[in-house]
Design a protein around this motif. Structure first.
Motif, PDB file in Angstrom:
ATOM      1  N   HIS A  63      93.696 -19.368  13.096  1.00 50.15           N
ATOM      2  CA  HIS A  63      94.689 -18.392  12.810  1.00 50.15           C
ATOM      3  C   HIS A  63      93.960 -17.041  13.565  1.00 50.15           C
ATOM      4  N   THR A  64      94.525 -16.514  14.600  1.00 49.74           N
ATOM      5  CA  THR A  64      94.188 -14.986  15.244  1.00 49.74           C
ATOM      6  C   THR A  64      95.314 -14.123  14.599  1.00 49.74           C
ATOM      7  N   GLU A  65      95.140 -12.939  14.903  1.00 47.00           N
ATOM      8  CA  GLU A  65      95.776 -11.785  14.283  1.00 47.00           C
ATOM      9  C   GLU A  65      97.595 -12.039  15.147  1.00 47.00           C
ATOM     10  N   GLY A  66      97.508 -12.453  15.958  1.00 40.25           N
ATOM     11  CA  GLY A  66      98.883 -13.066  16.835  1.00 40.25           C
ATOM     12  C   GLY A  66      99.163 -14.338  16.908  1.00 40.25           C
ATOM     13  N   ASP A  67      98.619 -15.314  16.548  1.00 44.62           N
ATOM     14  CA  ASP A  67      98.801 -16.785  16.931  1.00 44.62           C
ATOM     15  C   ASP A  67      98.071 -17.611  15.861  1.00 44.62           C
ATOM     16  N   ALA A  84      89.442 -11.233  16.105  1.00 39.14           N
ATOM     17  CA  ALA A  84      89.522 -11.605  14.697  1.00 39.14           C
ATOM     18  C   ALA A  84      90.331 -12.982  14.531  1.00 39.14           C
ATOM     19  N   HIS A  85      89.794 -13.728  13.618  1.00 36.52           N
ATOM     20  CA  HIS A  85      90.052 -15.114  13.295  1.00 36.52           C
ATOM     21  C   HIS A  85      89.638 -15.679  11.959  1.00 36.52           C
ATOM     22  N   ARG A  86      90.560 -16.669  11.432  1.00 38.07           N
ATOM     23  CA  ARG A  86      89.747 -17.510  10.258  1.00 38.07           C
ATOM     24  C   ARG A  86      90.053 -18.717  10.713  1.00 38.07           C
ATOM     25  N   VAL A  87      89.409 -19.982  10.169  1.00 33.62           N
ATOM     26  CA  VAL A  87      89.560 -21.262  10.112  1.00 33.62           C
ATOM     27  C   VAL A  87      89.869 -22.080   9.009  1.00 33.62           C
ATOM     28  N   GLU A  88      90.846 -22.777   8.895  1.00 36.35           N
ATOM     29  CA  GLU A  88      91.563 -23.357   7.732  1.00 36.35           C
ATOM     30  C   GLU A  88      91.746 -24.925   7.950  1.00 36.35           C
ATOM     31  N   ASN A  89      91.159 -25.658   7.074  1.00 35.87           N
ATOM     32  CA  ASN A  89      91.464 -26.959   6.852  1.00 35.87           C
ATOM     33  C   ASN A  89      92.726 -27.288   6.461  1.00 35.87           C
ATOM     34  N   THR A  90      93.700 -27.561   7.361  1.00 32.46           N
ATOM     35  CA  THR A  90      95.205 -27.668   6.871  1.00 32.46           C
ATOM     36  C   THR A  90      95.520 -29.283   6.512  1.00 32.46           C
TER      37      THR A  90
END
Length: 114
Positions: A63-67, A84-90
């Motif tokens: 996830h970034t701020e726009g996508d 800026a980003h985050r990484v998620e195990n979906t």
């Protein structure tokens, strides 16, 4: 040449189940292996390093701020410095990835944060 044996490499868990392992690298670039349990997400963050995140197993959503983009095994994404980003195990299984940072990043990035 400076080999790094995976089982002897520096490792830590920034949060329970989210393990990171420091692999070979230099001031120019670093490699960090990581695993995330299902549902785990890193906090939104940025850093001075460009980053490539490669999924080795499972599923990760970046996830970034726009996508947002969901990656499967062997897919990768490039993130610009200061993006800026985050990484998620979906996914429903443990996810494993490899982060490459350029220039190289200190391995204490997550332990040195306030």
């Amino acid at each position: 040449m400076e080999p790094v044996e995976f089982d002897a490499a520096a490792t830590y868990e920034p949060e329970e189940g989210w393990r990171r392992v420091s692999l070979a690298g230099s001031d120019a670039f670093t490699f960090e292996w990581f695993e995330k349990p299902p549902g785990h997400a890193s906090p939104m963050h940025d850093h001075e390093n460009e980053q490539v995140c490669l999924v080795l197993a499972g599923e990760l959503t970046i996830h970034t701020e726009g996508d947002s983009v969901t990656l499967g095994q062997y897919d990768s994404v490039w993130l610009d410095a200061w993006e800026a980003h985050r990484v998620e195990n979906t996914g429903e299984e443990r996810a494993v990835g490899l982060d490459v940072f350029a220039p190289g990043r200190s391995f204490d990035f997550w332990t040195d944060r306030d």
